[in-house]
Motif scaffolding. Structure first.
Motif, mmCIF file in Angstrom:
data_model
loop_
_atom_site.group_PDB
_atom_site.id
_atom_site.type_symbol
_atom_site.label_atom_id
_atom_site.label_comp_id
_atom_site.label_asym_id
_atom_site.label_seq_id
_atom_site.Cartn_x
_atom_site.Cartn_y
_atom_site.Cartn_z
ATOM 1 N N SER A 201 1.707 21.458 20.049
ATOM 2 C CA SER A 201 1.095 20.366 19.285
ATOM 3 C C SER A 201 1.155 19.028 20.009
ATOM 4 C CB SER A 201 1.783 20.230 17.923
ATOM 5 O OG SER A 201 3.164 19.958 18.101
ATOM 6 N N THR A 202 2.016 18.934 21.039
ATOM 7 C CA THR A 202 2.130 17.682 21.783
ATOM 8 C C THR A 202 1.822 17.920 23.243
ATOM 9 O OG1 THR A 202 4.503 18.064 22.119
ATOM 10 C CG2 THR A 202 3.855 16.746 20.200
ATOM 11 N N GLN A 203 1.322 16.891 23.914
ATOM 12 C CA GLN A 203 0.971 17.005 25.318
ATOM 13 C C GLN A 203 2.170 16.772 26.227
ATOM 14 O OE1 GLN A 203 -2.025 18.011 26.490
ATOM 15 N NE2 GLN A 203 -2.529 18.328 24.336
ATOM 16 N N GLU A 204 3.184 16.076 25.743
ATOM 17 C CA GLU A 204 4.344 15.774 26.556
ATOM 18 C C GLU A 204 5.592 16.397 25.935
ATOM 19 O OE1 GLU A 204 4.673 11.609 27.043
ATOM 20 O OE2 GLU A 204 2.828 11.402 28.210
ATOM 21 N N ALA A 205 6.603 16.583 26.804
ATOM 22 C CA ALA A 205 7.862 17.149 26.337
ATOM 23 C C ALA A 205 8.657 16.059 25.627
ATOM 24 C CB ALA A 205 8.646 17.703 27.523
ATOM 25 N N SER A 206 8.618 16.042 24.307
ATOM 26 C CA SER A 206 9.334 15.019 23.548
ATOM 27 C C SER A 206 10.811 15.360 23.471
ATOM 28 C CB SER A 206 8.752 14.910 22.137
ATOM 29 O OG SER A 206 9.014 16.098 21.403
ATOM 30 N N TRP A 207 11.621 14.325 23.196
ATOM 31 C CA TRP A 207 13.061 14.525 23.060
ATOM 32 C C TRP A 207 13.367 15.515 21.941
ATOM 33 C CZ3 TRP A 207 17.515 13.589 25.458
ATOM 34 C CH2 TRP A 207 18.691 13.632 24.725
ATOM 35 N N GLN A 208 12.672 15.385 20.824
ATOM 36 C CA GLN A 208 12.918 16.285 19.691
ATOM 37 C C GLN A 208 12.611 17.734 20.052
ATOM 38 O OE1 GLN A 208 11.202 13.493 19.608
ATOM 39 N NE2 GLN A 208 12.226 12.132 18.116
ATOM 40 N N GLU A 209 11.562 17.954 20.826
ATOM 41 C CA GLU A 209 11.194 19.316 21.210
ATOM 42 C C GLU A 209 12.222 19.916 22.163
ATOM 43 O OE1 GLU A 209 8.814 22.833 21.498
ATOM 44 O OE2 GLU A 209 9.217 21.279 20.012
ATOM 45 N N ILE A 210 12.705 19.110 23.101
ATOM 46 C CA ILE A 210 13.715 19.591 24.050
ATOM 47 C C ILE A 210 14.996 19.977 23.308
ATOM 48 C CG2 ILE A 210 15.179 18.902 25.986
ATOM 49 C CD1 ILE A 210 12.846 17.081 26.877
ATOM 50 N N VAL A 211 15.416 19.130 22.372
ATOM 51 C CA VAL A 211 16.630 19.416 21.599
ATOM 52 C C VAL A 211 16.427 20.644 20.716
ATOM 53 C CG1 VAL A 211 18.149 18.526 19.796
ATOM 54 C CG2 VAL A 211 17.436 17.034 21.668
ATOM 55 N N ARG A 212 15.237 20.777 20.144
ATOM 56 C CA ARG A 212 14.954 21.961 19.311
ATOM 57 C C ARG A 212 15.092 23.241 20.124
ATOM 58 N NH1 ARG A 212 11.149 25.677 18.313
ATOM 59 N NH2 ARG A 212 9.788 24.895 19.966
ATOM 60 N N LEU A 213 14.523 23.257 21.322
ATOM 61 C CA LEU A 213 14.609 24.444 22.174
ATOM 62 C C LEU A 213 16.056 24.732 22.566
ATOM 63 C CD1 LEU A 213 11.513 23.775 24.457
ATOM 64 C CD2 LEU A 213 11.719 25.584 22.745
ATOM 65 N N ARG A 214 16.800 23.673 22.899
ATOM 66 C CA ARG A 214 18.206 23.870 23.262
ATOM 67 C C ARG A 214 18.991 24.480 22.113
ATOM 68 N NH1 ARG A 214 22.067 18.843 23.109
ATOM 69 N NH2 ARG A 214 21.530 19.250 20.923
ATOM 70 N N ASP A 215 18.843 23.932 20.920
ATOM 71 C CA ASP A 215 19.608 24.418 19.772
ATOM 72 C C ASP A 215 19.218 25.849 19.406
ATOM 73 O OD1 ASP A 215 20.783 21.949 19.745
ATOM 74 O OD2 ASP A 215 19.638 21.178 18.037
ATOM 75 N N ALA A 216 17.920 26.149 19.491
ATOM 76 C CA ALA A 216 17.466 27.508 19.164
ATOM 77 C C ALA A 216 18.005 28.518 20.166
ATOM 78 C CB ALA A 216 15.942 27.546 19.125
#
Length: 258
Positions: free
Chosen positions: A234-249
């Motif tokens: 849904s986003t064109q750039e790697a947002s901080w929230q997305e990076i943290v979501r992937l890490r936690d998952a």
């Protein structure tokens, strides 16, 4: 009476130690045997890898040589979830770090069609360094901030060539059980390249060769490949929230598997 309670506790403790003595002796014998097998195995395997004409040939020699080594020491390496490896590259594999033998067990179980990201000290280890360099694995100096930048660029370039990378996001390992906190580098790289993350859980390696020990102990190893995690489209750039979501998952998947 107190003296009788003390005598009973002392007798119970002595009985437990006597019962454990044969097990400790057998583990010591196994450890010496495993160390001898490793020395006798690594020299000819290292020589074959060193003269291998290509990375693919070196990878096959390493994989089958490691499978022979684990067979000789009676250590079963079982892979669960192999169907998740069918995800097309590039991929970012992330795994919990438990032992010096982690890389060897993973190459025996999954081959080496990816680039390990290891500490620079590992590349300078006798024999092991030759394997890592010949197989095209990456190394970086943790104490040098510029080396971390070069490492990130190297990983991004590999993913851009549709090559996979394998990272231990804990950064190091300790004797205590459990999954430590994850660094964000692997997840930033995956989110920026829009490639899937495949969590891999290792179980049994900490018993085989725990931190600050030098002789292996009897153990079986399970390599659990978890379902891939996909960055949000849904986003064109790697947002901080997305990076943290992937890490936690990824950390949750690995923690549940072990």
């Amino acid at each position: 009476p107190p003296w009788l309670q003390v005598m009973r506790l002392a007798a119970a403790n002595a009985a437990r130690q006597a019962a454990a003595w044969p097990r400790h002796e057998m583990e010591a014998v196994y450890g010496v045997y495993g160390a001898i097998v490793f020395v006798l195995w690594i020299i000819p395997t290292w020589a074959l890898v060193a003269i291998a004409p290509s990375r693919r040939v070196a990878e096959k020699i390493t994989k089958w040589g490691l499978r022979l080594f684990f067979l000789l020491i009676g250590c079963r390496v079982r892979v669960v979830g192999r169907e998740h490896l069918q995800t097309a590259p590039p991929r970012v594999f992330v795994c919990n770090h438990t032992s010096f033998f982690d890389v060897l067990a993973l190459m025996a179980a999954l081959g080496s069609e990816y680039h390990f990201v290891a500490k620079n000290e590992v590349h300078h280890m006798p024999f092991i360094g030759t394997f890592l360099r010949k197989l095209g694995h990456f190394a970086f100096d943790r104490s040098d901030p510029r080396a971390r930048v070069r490492q990130a660029e190297e990983i991004q370039a590999a993913l851009g060539r549709s090559e996979s990378v394998f990272i231990f996001p804990e950064g190091t390992f300790v004797a205590q059980a459990g999954v430590r906190a994850f660094h964000l580098g692997a997840f930033h790289a995956a989110a920026a390249a829009r490639c899937p993350i495949i969590p891999v859980a290792m179980d049994g390696k900490r018993r085989l060769l725990r931190d600050k020990t030098y002789l292996p102990r009897p153990a079986w190893i399970n390599v659990i490949v978890c379902p891939p995690l996909h960055p949000s489209a849904s986003t064109q750039e790697a947002s901080w929230q997305e990076i943290v979501r992937l890490r936690d998952a990824a950390r949750q998947a690995i923690s549940q598997a072990v």
